[in-house]
Every structure is written in C-alpha cells, then in structure tokens.
Design a protein around this motif. Structure first.
Motif, PDB file in Angstrom:
ATOM      1  N   ASP A 159      33.795 -33.879  -8.280  1.00 35.72           N
ATOM      2  CA  ASP A 159      34.531 -33.025  -7.335  1.00 35.72           C
ATOM      3  C   ASP A 159      33.728 -32.818  -6.052  1.00 35.72           C
ATOM      4  N   LYS A 160      34.407 -32.631  -4.944  1.00 36.70           N
ATOM      5  CA  LYS A 160      33.719 -32.428  -3.660  1.00 36.70           C
ATOM      6  C   LYS A 160      32.863 -31.169  -3.661  1.00 36.70           C
ATOM      7  N   SER A 161      33.325 -30.129  -4.357  1.00 37.87           N
ATOM      8  CA  SER A 161      32.549 -28.887  -4.385  1.00 37.87           C
ATOM      9  C   SER A 161      31.188 -29.101  -5.041  1.00 37.87           C
ATOM     10  N   ASP A 162      31.113 -30.061  -6.008  1.00 35.93           N
ATOM     11  CA  ASP A 162      29.822 -30.367  -6.638  1.00 35.93           C
ATOM     12  C   ASP A 162      28.858 -30.970  -5.618  1.00 35.93           C
ATOM     13  N   LEU A 163      29.387 -31.837  -4.749  1.00 39.06           N
ATOM     14  CA  LEU A 163      28.542 -32.466  -3.737  1.00 39.06           C
ATOM     15  C   LEU A 163      28.067 -31.425  -2.709  1.00 39.06           C
ATOM     16  N   ILE A 164      28.949 -30.474  -2.380  1.00 40.33           N
ATOM     17  CA  ILE A 164      28.553 -29.407  -1.447  1.00 40.33           C
ATOM     18  C   ILE A 164      27.474 -28.527  -2.075  1.00 40.33           C
ATOM     19  N   GLU A 165      27.614 -28.259  -3.384  1.00 36.83           N
ATOM     20  CA  GLU A 165      26.591 -27.481  -4.097  1.00 36.83           C
ATOM     21  C   GLU A 165      25.246 -28.196  -4.035  1.00 36.83           C
ATOM     22  N   LEU A 166      25.251 -29.509  -4.230  1.00 36.85           N
ATOM     23  CA  LEU A 166      24.028 -30.299  -4.168  1.00 36.85           C
ATOM     24  C   LEU A 166      23.439 -30.310  -2.760  1.00 36.85           C
ATOM     25  N   ALA A 167      24.308 -30.413  -1.744  1.00 38.24           N
ATOM     26  CA  ALA A 167      23.842 -30.433  -0.351  1.00 38.24           C
ATOM     27  C   ALA A 167      23.153 -29.119   0.009  1.00 38.24           C
ATOM     28  N   TYR A 168      23.753 -28.004  -0.381  1.00 37.25           N
ATOM     29  CA  TYR A 168      23.139 -26.702  -0.077  1.00 37.25           C
ATOM     30  C   TYR A 168      21.832 -26.517  -0.843  1.00 37.25           C
ATOM     31  N   ALA A 169      21.778 -27.002  -2.052  1.00 40.96           N
ATOM     32  CA  ALA A 169      20.540 -26.893  -2.830  1.00 40.96           C
ATOM     33  C   ALA A 169      19.413 -27.678  -2.154  1.00 40.96           C
ATOM     34  N   MET A 170      19.706 -28.896  -1.720  1.00 43.80           N
ATOM     35  CA  MET A 170      18.701 -29.701  -1.021  1.00 43.80           C
ATOM     36  C   MET A 170      18.284 -29.043   0.298  1.00 43.80           C
ATOM     37  N   TYR A 171      19.291 -28.489   1.016  1.00 46.29           N
ATOM     38  CA  TYR A 171      19.011 -27.832   2.306  1.00 46.29           C
ATOM     39  C   TYR A 171      18.044 -26.657   2.120  1.00 46.29           C
ATOM     40  N   ILE A 172      18.329 -25.818   1.112  1.00 47.48           N
ATOM     41  CA  ILE A 172      17.472 -24.652   0.872  1.00 47.48           C
ATOM     42  C   ILE A 172      16.080 -25.099   0.457  1.00 47.48           C
ATOM     43  N   TYR A 173      16.000 -26.094  -0.430  1.00 48.02           N
ATOM     44  CA  TYR A 173      14.702 -26.586  -0.899  1.00 48.02           C
ATOM     45  C   TYR A 173      13.864 -27.144   0.259  1.00 48.02           C
ATOM     46  N   MET A 174      14.483 -27.944   1.112  1.00 46.37           N
ATOM     47  CA  MET A 174      13.753 -28.592   2.213  1.00 46.37           C
ATOM     48  C   MET A 174      13.338 -27.586   3.281  1.00 46.37           C
ATOM     49  N   ARG A 175      14.227 -26.658   3.605  1.00 47.57           N
ATOM     50  CA  ARG A 175      13.890 -25.692   4.656  1.00 47.57           C
ATOM     51  C   ARG A 175      12.745 -24.773   4.228  1.00 47.57           C
ATOM     52  N   LYS A 176      12.709 -24.389   2.950  1.00 49.11           N
ATOM     53  CA  LYS A 176      11.623 -23.541   2.465  1.00 49.11           C
ATOM     54  C   LYS A 176      10.281 -24.242   2.534  1.00 49.11           C
ATOM     55  N   ARG A 177      10.293 -25.553   2.646  1.00 51.18           N
ATOM     56  CA  ARG A 177       9.053 -26.313   2.728  1.00 51.18           C
ATOM     57  C   ARG A 177       8.819 -26.880   4.130  1.00 51.18           C
ATOM     58  N   GLY A 178       9.535 -26.318   5.117  1.00 52.04           N
ATOM     59  CA  GLY A 178       9.262 -26.627   6.520  1.00 52.04           C
ATOM     60  C   GLY A 178       9.961 -27.844   7.083  1.00 52.04           C
ATOM     61  N   ALA A 179      10.892 -28.430   6.363  1.00 55.06           N
ATOM     62  CA  ALA A 179      11.587 -29.615   6.873  1.00 55.06           C
ATOM     63  C   ALA A 179      12.536 -29.223   8.008  1.00 55.06           C
ATOM     64  N   LEU A 180      12.564 -30.040   9.048  1.00 54.44           N
ATOM     65  CA  LEU A 180      13.447 -29.795  10.192  1.00 54.44           C
ATOM     66  C   LEU A 180      14.795 -30.451   9.916  1.00 54.44           C
ATOM     67  N   ILE A 181      15.653 -29.710   9.250  1.00 51.86           N
ATOM     68  CA  ILE A 181      16.945 -30.228   8.838  1.00 51.86           C
ATOM     69  C   ILE A 181      17.975 -29.107   8.952  1.00 51.86           C
ATOM     70  N   THR A 182      19.235 -29.477   9.160  1.00 50.60           N
ATOM     71  CA  THR A 182      20.312 -28.485   9.161  1.00 50.60           C
ATOM     72  C   THR A 182      21.322 -28.853   8.094  1.00 50.60           C
ATOM     73  N   ILE A 183      22.109 -27.875   7.645  1.00 51.35           N
ATOM     74  CA  ILE A 183      23.116 -28.141   6.631  1.00 51.35           C
ATOM     75  C   ILE A 183      24.166 -29.117   7.160  1.00 51.35           C
ATOM     76  N   THR A 184      24.441 -29.036   8.475  1.00 55.25           N
ATOM     77  CA  THR A 184      25.419 -29.961   9.063  1.00 55.25           C
ATOM     78  C   THR A 184      24.945 -31.402   8.945  1.00 55.25           C
ATOM     79  N   MET A 185      23.636 -31.635   9.187  1.00 54.21           N
ATOM     80  CA  MET A 185      23.093 -32.992   9.074  1.00 54.21           C
ATOM     81  C   MET A 185      23.196 -33.507   7.644  1.00 54.21           C
ATOM     82  N   LEU A 186      22.851 -32.657   6.677  1.00 53.60           N
ATOM     83  CA  LEU A 186      22.898 -33.099   5.276  1.00 53.60           C
ATOM     84  C   LEU A 186      24.331 -33.385   4.832  1.00 53.60           C
TER      85      LEU A 186
END
Length: 368
Positions: A286-313
């Motif tokens: 389901d698409k909602s599963d992919l969105i859940e994964l995208a937000y999880a990656m976004y939160i993980y990367m940002r907490k470790r200083g990665a220059l990324i936005t949720i829109t890019m992911l």
C-alpha cells in the motif's frame, strides 16, 4: 492701531461702492499703500496686539478677494491685496488670495518642468505621471510657500541640465524626495527585479549588485534633506525596503542551491540531477506503507545531520517505485491517528519479517 484699521476698512468700503476712474484708482492705491505701511509700523510697536490685528486684516483680505475673483482683470484689486499680504507674512494660515497665487506658481512651474522634459530622453509614462502629480497637488493638497519654493528649485535644476536622461531624473527625484504616491509607485517599479536568476553564480552577482544599490540609496538618504510632502514616508525608505526584500530572497535561493549541492555530494549522485529517475521495480504494498517508510528514513537521517527534506525523499521513492505519493502529508496525518494499530504498523511488520528471515537461516537468497 484700532483707528488705522478702521480707516483701512472704510477706505475699502468707500472705494468698493463707487465706480472709480483710473485717476481715482491710482489715488486709492497710493492711500492704501501708505495706510498699510503705517499699520505695519504700528504692529512693530504693539507686538502684544499683533495677532488680533492680523486676524482682522485677514478677514478684510478674504472680502476683497471675493470681489477680485469676479473682476480678475482688476489690477488695482491685485495691488491692494498684495499690500495686505505684506502685513500677513507672519500668519500661519494663508489667505485665499495667497493660495491662488501659490496655485498659479505651481501651475507655471509644472508647465516649465514638463516642457523641459519633452525634448529630453525621458519616458512618456514618467512625464505623464509628473504632470498628473502637479495637477493633483494644485487641486487636492494643502498649498504653502514651502511647496512653491520646492517646485521652483526643481524647475531651476531641470533648466540647468543640458543633457538629461530618465536615470538622472529619477535619481534627482529620489534625492529631493518627490514623494507623490503615483511617482513613488513608478520609481519602485522602476527598480523592481523583473526576473530572478537560477544559477548560483548569477545569484552571487545579483547579491553583489543589490548590496551596491543598497549602499547607493543609503548615500542618497544622507544627501537628501527635504520632502515634497512632509510627514509622509520618503522614496528612499520604500527603495531600501525593496532592496532588503530582494536581498533576503536571493539569500534564501543561494542557501537552497548550497543545500542541494551538499545533498548531491552526500548521495554521490551526478551533479546534473539530485534524484535518479530510473524506476527500480513496482512497489508491492500500500502507498501508506511507503510513506511510513519515507518518514522513518527522514527522521533517522535528520537526527544524524543529513541535509535532506521529506519532499526529496518522497520524490525519490516515487521515481524508484513508480508510484504517485501526492498528499503524502495528509496520509502521514492519518497514520499518526491510527486507533486499531500502532502508527508504525508497516515498520513493525518489516522488523518481524527481517528477524524471521535471519532466524530461518536466510529463507531465500539475496541478490548478489
């Protein structure tokens, strides 16, 4: 003093009630001038009563002006009104005769200025706006000697310019703060940026140009000392605000370019593209599963200083799996409000399947 004022009023009443010939008018003007001179001397000797005398003289001036308007060609009336004006120099409020004089001066100076511009390299829109401003000042704004002196100085300046371009005229209008609303709007548009650049190098060049323009406006602000309409904001203030807004926009665009550049470096992607648009495979869930994964990656990367936005992911996942994740922020809001299951339902399933895969000694072979 009261006796002198009484004589002045009687002289006007007697002359006004009679049809005077030229000789009588000459005598009237002579007697009037002498009487005004005596009143002026008396006001110097009696300063405490001066305000009351001036108000009485102003009232007489208004009476005579009403007659003068109906006999505009009567030179002797203009002369006796002018003598009264010499007695009213210290009065704050101008008489109707004085206002009419100011209006005629403004009209004359406005015509001189417009005539001087028509044979120069001046945009016709700017000429029309200035002509409208002169007419508007004459009809709708309080008129004073300060206004006429201001426009006479402007007229003198333009008459001294052998060569005059639109840029020179606009800079002079800024310098003298000709802050009529329509002209302010024209000058602000004159300095507006029609199109912002897209490359980082062009943004740097624009930033330098804007900073030079800002310094120039601040320099003009130091030189300017008077405005057409005192109490109103100056043209310089509008232009400095405009430059500050442009500089802030350029600064944000430059920051965006730098962030995207660092993200390209961190992801080791080609400089020509932030996201690899080659589809990997179809997303099997389901698409909602992919969105859940995208937000999880976004939160993980940002907490470790990665220059990324949720829109890019999200865009990256769309291209990689060939799906449309529009309204992803609304879908994530629905994920957070789940009642029957945990918000991390898909991630929990991934963890369980991952551990099961490990415990069952690699149930299927991974790609090499």
């Amino acid at each position: 003093m009261v006796e002198l004022l009484t004589q002045l009023f009687k002289l006007w009443e007697n002359s006004h009630s009679l049809n005077l010939d030229n000789d009588c008018r000459e005598k009237l003007i002579d007697d009037w001038s002498k009487l005004c001179w005596r009143i002026q001397i008396q006001m110097l000797l009696e300063p405490a009563e001066k305000a009351a005398y001036i108000n009485a003289i102003a009232a007489l001036s208004e009476q005579i002006y009403i007659v003068y308007r109906k006999n505009a060609d009567a030179d002797y009336l203009r002369k006796i009104l002018s003598d009264l004006e010499s007695l009213l120099e210290d009065r704050d409020q101008s008489t109707m005769f004085k206002v009419s004089h100011f209006k005629s001066v403004i009209a004359a100076e406005g015509r001189n200025i417009i005539f001087s511009m028509k044979y120069r390299e001046i945009n016709i829109d700017l000429i029309n706006i200035l002509q409208f401003a002169f007419n508007d000042i004459n009809r709708n704004y309080p008129i004073s000697k300060r206004t006429t002196d201001y426009l006479q100085a402007f007229s003198f300046w333009i008459s001294r310019q052998r060569l005059l371009t639109a840029d020179q005229l606009i800079e002079h209008l800024i310098l003298i703060n000709f802050n009529h609303p329509q002209l302010v709007e024209y000058i602000v548009k004159f300095y507006e940026i029609a199109e912002y650049p897209t490359t980082l190098e062009q943004l740097y060049a624009m930033q330098k140009s804007l900073m030079e323009k800002q310094r120039h406006f601040e320099y003009l602000n130091l030189l300017s000392s008077e405005t057409l309409f005192s109490g109103s904001s100056t043209i310089i203030n509008y232009l400095l605000d405009l430059v500050r807004v442009d500089l802030e926009f350029v600064r944000k665009q430059m920051k965006r370019h730098l962030v995207e550049g660092k993200m390209r470096d961190s992801l080791q992607l080609p400089p020509s593209s932030i996201i690899n648009k080659k589809r990997l495979t179809k997303w099997p869930s389901d698409k909602s599963d992919l969105i859940e994964l995208a937000y999880a990656m976004y939160i993980y990367m940002r907490k470790r200083g990665a220059l990324i936005t949720i829109t890019m992911l999200v865009k990256w996942f769309e291209d990689a799996f060939g799906v449309n994740l529009s309204r992803y922020s609304h879908r994530f809001a629905e994920i957070k409000m789940r009642k029957s299951t945990r918000p991390s339902k898909f991630l929990d399933t991934m963890v369980n399947e991952f551990l099961d895969y490990i415990e069952n000694s690699d149930a299927f072979q991974t790609d090499s």
